[in-house]
Design an enzyme around this catalytic site. Structure first.
Site, PDB file in Angstrom:
ATOM      1  N   GLY A 212      -7.049  -5.611 -12.689  1.00 37.23           N
ATOM      2  CA  GLY A 212      -7.701  -6.272 -11.783  1.00 37.23           C
ATOM      3  C   GLY A 212      -5.906  -5.995 -10.829  1.00 37.23           C
ATOM      4  N   ASN A 213      -5.393  -6.435  -9.940  1.00 39.65           N
ATOM      5  CA  ASN A 213      -4.250  -5.594  -9.429  1.00 39.65           C
ATOM      6  C   ASN A 213      -3.145  -6.103  -9.227  1.00 39.65           C
ATOM      7  OD1 ASN A 213      -4.689  -6.490  -6.922  1.00 39.65           O
ATOM      8  ND2 ASN A 213      -6.823  -5.528  -6.948  1.00 39.65           N
ATOM      9  N   TYR A 214      -2.136  -5.198  -8.418  1.00 39.32           N
ATOM     10  CA  TYR A 214      -1.017  -5.764  -7.935  1.00 39.32           C
ATOM     11  C   TYR A 214      -0.970  -7.505  -6.688  1.00 39.32           C
ATOM     12  CZ  TYR A 214       1.388  -3.612 -12.323  1.00 39.32           C
ATOM     13  OH  TYR A 214       1.536  -3.093 -13.389  1.00 39.32           O
ATOM     14  N   ALA A 280      -7.535  -7.603  -2.017  1.00 39.72           N
ATOM     15  CA  ALA A 280      -7.363  -6.233  -2.628  1.00 39.72           C
ATOM     16  C   ALA A 280      -8.135  -6.341  -3.580  1.00 39.72           C
ATOM     17  CB  ALA A 280      -6.649  -5.826  -3.285  1.00 39.72           C
TER      18      ALA A 280
END
Ligand code: CTP
Length: 403
Positions: A212-214, A280
């Protein structure tokens, strides 16, 4: 959520018997999430007390140019009030006040505020049937309408005088519905569908792990709220996000993976007028998803990744009349990279944020962006809340959309 949420509303009360109903109107406006400032004519205080209206509006009621607080005399500036308001409602509006408004008389704070108001003004007449029908009242109303003020027509029924006919002030619920409908009808994106992606996608490795990402999704959610406040029917395709939204014009569809986001976006693109892809999205996903939790055996491990579909680029290849907007988050050669993406993905605009800017990007409340259009014209904006960034982005879109 009401379109009146967070709107700053001046309520002007004049001396008609229907003034007692304004307590209920103020209550409804506060419930709708508006900020309310009541201004009364001195004579109206005989019909409803300032204490009632200040308690309900959560604001001191103003009725004179000067008021005394302890020993300090305070000037109540009609100019500041007029500038503060997003809209003004004069209810009940008596024949006397309508006539004064039509003729520019300003012999009380309410009338001076009316003359200073830069916002839209609604007025709800309230009087006996013969006064309502008098040519002088009809002339006042049409003169006010020629100024751009909006009449909320009186209703028919039993009047305080005992007579039956037209002249009764519209009920508070009807006043609220009338104003909400009027605002909606005039919004620039009314009946337009806006498609927005927000937040990160998660790509499963095994039943308990993912890539995943932030991204928080905040920017996309702010864009959705702004679009809805402009009257658009919004489809918000949200990756995993803690952000919340509650607006009757926003349909939120939650997804987890890039493929799910791709599918939902494609189901909705055909009928959209504008698509803004701020999510994102993971560029890669594990080739295989383990059905059992992966055990730690060896000193190292490898996961084979394969590319996800580029949702934005796929829309660029099929778009017709839709206005397509993408985001670019860059750390070097920002402008050149963003322009490259704009061209490659066939976008109308790209919103560039550089991770080099303090306070910009993931997990922040603020953002600092540049918007680049097809002709490579760059508009730079300062660091500001994501709410205001959303406004800047839509200002650009509206200019292009309407021009
Ligand atoms: N985007 C998308 N689908 C993907 C990847 C990105 O829709 N699979 C969209 C994003 O929502 C954003 C824009 O494309 O609007 C970002 O462009 P992209 O080229 O993916 O940026 P980066 O991920 O930063 O790409 P690169 O690593 O090549 O710089």
């Amino acid at each position: 959520m009401s379109i009146l949420k967070e709107k700053k509303i001046l309520v002007g009360v004049t001396a008609g018997i229907a003034a007692y109903k304004i307590a209920h109107l103020v209550r409804l406006l506060i419930k709708a999430g508006a900020q309310v400032q009541v201004v009364m004519t001195p004579a109206s205080k005989g019909f409803v007390t300032p204490l009632t209206l200040s308690t309900l509006s959560k604001n001191p009621v103003l009725s004179t140019f000067f008021s005394k607080e302890d020993e300090n005399e305070q000037w109540n500036s009609h100019v500041d009030l007029g500038l503060w308001a997003d809209l003004m409602i004069i209810a009940p509006a008596t024949a006397n006040t309508l006539s004064k408004m039509a003729n520019g008389t300003s012999d009380n704070l309410l009338l001076a505020t009316y003359l200073s108001a830069k916002s839209k003004v609604y007025f709800a007449p309230s009087m006996d049937l013969d006064m309502y029908k008098h040519p002088s009242t009809i002339a006042s109303v049409s003169k006010l309408e020629s100024f751009g003020n909006i009449c909320i027509p009186a209703e028919s029924g039993e009047l305080a005088s005992g007579l039956v006919g037209e002249g009764r002030m519209a009920e508070p619920e009807s006043i609220l519905t009338f104003i909400e409908a009027d605002i909606l009808k005039n919004l620039p994106l009314r009946n337009k569908k806006v498609l927005i992606t927000a937040g990160p996608t998660y790509e499963a490795i095994d039943p308990v792990r993912f890539i995943g990402n932030y991204s928080s999704g905040k920017m996309g959610f702010e864009l959705a709220k702004h679009a809805a406040n402009l009257g658009a029917e919004v489809v918000l395709v949200a990756g995993v996000s803690n952000e919340t939204v509650n607006h009757s014009l926003i349909k939120r569809i939650d997804v987890v993976t890039a493929q799910e986001m791709y599918d939902v976006v494609h189901q909705n693109f055909d009928t959209a007028a504008i698509a803004i892809l701020s999510a994102a999205v993971a560029d890669y996903r594990p080739k295989e998803v383990a059905s059992e939790k992966i055990k730690k055996d060896d000193a190292s491990m490898q996961i084979e990744l394969v590319k996800t579909k580029d949702i934005l680029a796929s829309l660029g290849t099929i778009k017709k009349e839709q206005l397509l907007v993408g985001f670019a988050l860059e750390t070097s050669d920002e402008v050149a990279n963003a322009i490259g993406k704009l061209k490659r993905k066939n976008l109308d605009f790209i919103v560039l944020n550089s991770l080099k800017d303090k306070g910009a990007g993931f997990k922040q409340e603020t953002n600092k962006v540049s918007i680049i259009d097809k002709s490579e014209k760059i508009s730079e904006f300062g660091l500001k809340s994501k709410t205001l960034v959303a406004k800047d982005i839509f200002n650009k879109i509206l200019k292009k959309f309407n021009g």
